[in-house]
Design an enzyme around this catalytic site. Sequence first.
Site, PDB file in Angstrom:
ATOM      1  N   ASP A  84       1.083  -9.592  -9.200  1.00  9.33           N
ATOM      2  CA  ASP A  84       2.392  -8.940  -9.104  1.00  9.33           C
ATOM      3  C   ASP A  84       3.463  -9.954  -9.524  1.00  9.33           C
ATOM      4  OD1 ASP A  84       4.301  -6.992  -8.272  1.00  9.33           O
ATOM      5  OD2 ASP A  84       4.499  -8.003  -6.329  1.00  9.33           O
ATOM      6  N   HIS A  85       4.458  -9.511 -10.278  1.00 13.43           N
ATOM      7  CA  HIS A  85       5.528 -10.390 -10.741  1.00 13.43           C
ATOM      8  C   HIS A  85       4.979 -11.714 -11.283  1.00 13.43           C
ATOM      9  CE1 HIS A  85       8.774  -7.781  -9.439  1.00 13.43           C
ATOM     10  NE2 HIS A  85       8.133  -7.588  -8.307  1.00 13.43           N
ATOM     11  N   ASP A 106       6.233 -10.433 -15.489  1.00 11.79           N
ATOM     12  CA  ASP A 106       7.632 -10.142 -15.174  1.00 11.79           C
ATOM     13  C   ASP A 106       8.540 -11.122 -15.912  1.00 11.79           C
ATOM     14  OD1 ASP A 106      10.113  -9.615 -14.236  1.00 11.79           O
ATOM     15  OD2 ASP A 106       9.669 -10.038 -12.125  1.00 11.79           O
ATOM     16  N   HIS A 180      14.357  -4.360  -4.048  1.00 10.21           N
ATOM     17  CA  HIS A 180      13.344  -5.158  -3.342  1.00 10.21           C
ATOM     18  C   HIS A 180      13.832  -5.510  -1.946  1.00 10.21           C
ATOM     19  CE1 HIS A 180      11.356  -6.565  -7.296  1.00 10.21           C
ATOM     20  NE2 HIS A 180      10.435  -5.934  -6.613  1.00 10.21           N
ATOM     21  N   GLY A 181      12.931  -5.490  -0.983  1.00 13.85           N
ATOM     22  CA  GLY A 181      13.264  -5.977   0.356  1.00 13.85           C
ATOM     23  C   GLY A 181      13.855  -4.910   1.248  1.00 13.85           C
ATOM     24  N   HIS A 207       8.765  -0.341  -8.150  1.00 14.76           N
ATOM     25  CA  HIS A 207       8.766  -1.486  -7.226  1.00 14.76           C
ATOM     26  C   HIS A 207       9.700  -1.167  -6.062  1.00 14.76           C
ATOM     27  CE1 HIS A 207       6.792  -4.899  -9.500  1.00 14.76           C
ATOM     28  NE2 HIS A 207       6.621  -3.830 -10.253  1.00 14.76           N
ATOM     29  N   GLY A 208       9.576  -1.965  -4.995  1.00 12.81           N
ATOM     30  CA  GLY A 208      10.495  -1.799  -3.870  1.00 12.81           C
ATOM     31  C   GLY A 208      10.238  -0.543  -3.058  1.00 12.81           C
ATOM     32  N   GLY A 209       8.958  -0.225  -2.836  1.00 15.92           N
ATOM     33  CA  GLY A 209       8.620   0.999  -2.088  1.00 15.92           C
ATOM     34  C   GLY A 209       9.173   1.012  -0.667  1.00 15.92           C
ATOM     35  N   ASN A 229       4.861   0.054  -5.327  1.00 15.51           N
ATOM     36  CA  ASN A 229       4.636  -1.232  -4.658  1.00 15.51           C
ATOM     37  C   ASN A 229       5.259  -1.292  -3.257  1.00 15.51           C
ATOM     38  OD1 ASN A 229       3.592  -2.009  -7.090  1.00 15.51           O
ATOM     39  ND2 ASN A 229       5.042  -3.659  -7.472  1.00 15.51           N
TER      40      ASN A 229
HETATM   41  O1  G3H Z   1       6.485  -6.249  -6.168  1.00 14.67           O
HETATM   42  C1  G3H Z   1       6.552  -6.014  -4.956  1.00 14.67           C
HETATM   43  C2  G3H Z   1       7.270  -4.849  -4.454  1.00 14.67           C
HETATM   44  O2  G3H Z   1       8.150  -4.385  -5.394  1.00 14.67           O
HETATM   45  C3  G3H Z   1       7.687  -4.953  -3.033  1.00 14.67           C
HETATM   46  O3  G3H Z   1       8.909  -4.334  -2.734  1.00 14.67           O
HETATM   47  O4  G3H Z   1       9.123  -5.413  -0.530  1.00 14.67           O
HETATM   48  O5  G3H Z   1      10.735  -3.682  -1.255  1.00 14.67           O
HETATM   49  O6  G3H Z   1       8.404  -3.052  -0.677  1.00 14.67           O
HETATM   50  P1  G3H Z   1       9.296  -4.113  -1.211  1.00 14.67           P
HETATM   51 ZN    ZN Z   2       8.392  -5.901  -7.113  1.00 20.42          ZN
END
Ligand code: G3H
Ligand code: ZN
Length: 285
Positions: A84-85, A106, A180-181, A207-209, A229
């Site tokens: 990932d990334h 990435d 993210h986060g 990303h950023g689930g 993700n």
């Molecule tokens: O690449 C990792 C994810 O995009 C994690 O995003 O921490 O917001 O769930 P998240």
């Molecule tokens: Zn991500």
Amino acid sequence: MDLVNGYTLMSYAKKNHLVLPAFNTTNYEMTLAIIKAFDEMKLGGYIQISSHNLKLSSPEIIANMTREVMVRENISTPIGLHLDHGKSFEDVKRCIDAGFTSVMVDASELPFDDNIQEVKRAADYAHYFGIPVEAELGGIRGKEDDHVSDVNAKTHPEDVLNFVEKTGCDTLAVAVGNVHGLDLTPNLDFPLMAKVAEASPVPLVLHGGSGIPFDQVRRAKENNLIKVNYGSDLRKAYIKTFGQAYDENHNEFNLYGVAAKGIQNVIETATTIIKEVNVKEVGIL
Ligand code: G3H
Ligand code: ZN
């Protein structure tokens, strides 16, 4: 079973109309919990680790550990191991050599043409070994571990076809209001996502689930979404266990006991996500 090749995993997702959750690991406990959650729900997906988290271990440690758990726990659910990334060509190479089954490059913080060049270089290498590549177009705001990004550049639909054709990427991570986060609030721009999906010859990745309401993730599935993700939600579930143990007893030293509880908490969080993201398909295997 052994880890499943990334292309096979993509075919499995398409055939069964699934969005595959991709859960970020860092260590043994997280890895075990993620694998158990997939297997309990009888739905496949990805274990992934970012270049940043690999600094704590190594591609070899993570790949060997993941495979060992898959065999020892007699896992019969298709699971892939994804970089990932991926932040450098060296990381991509090391992960593929170690047995990762798909990779992300990435280079989204670079100018458009440099992003293309970086992804193409890695994709040429990865494809030689039959490994699919995820690339990112646009900038996702927020926090990944200690890296904070203020770049808020949504994906331009008009760039998509050119980018995918020139890079040869197999999936495309998009910036459509996802963050993210846990500190920022995601605000998915569905009309934009639909335009990006229409322009893209390859499936999309979100990303950023963590923090995106589940009904929105299910709605995003209509836009050729193949992977979503999740990092922060699972990490919080694990870290919280240690915080609570310490709060309850400042002399707590039963590391095994607290870690086992942490694994259980991560399994619960991951199974909820797996269930909610693919409500209709749970138990198809
Ligand atoms: O690449 C990792 C994810 O995009 C994690 O995003 O921490 O917001 O769930 P998240
Ligand atoms: Zn991500």
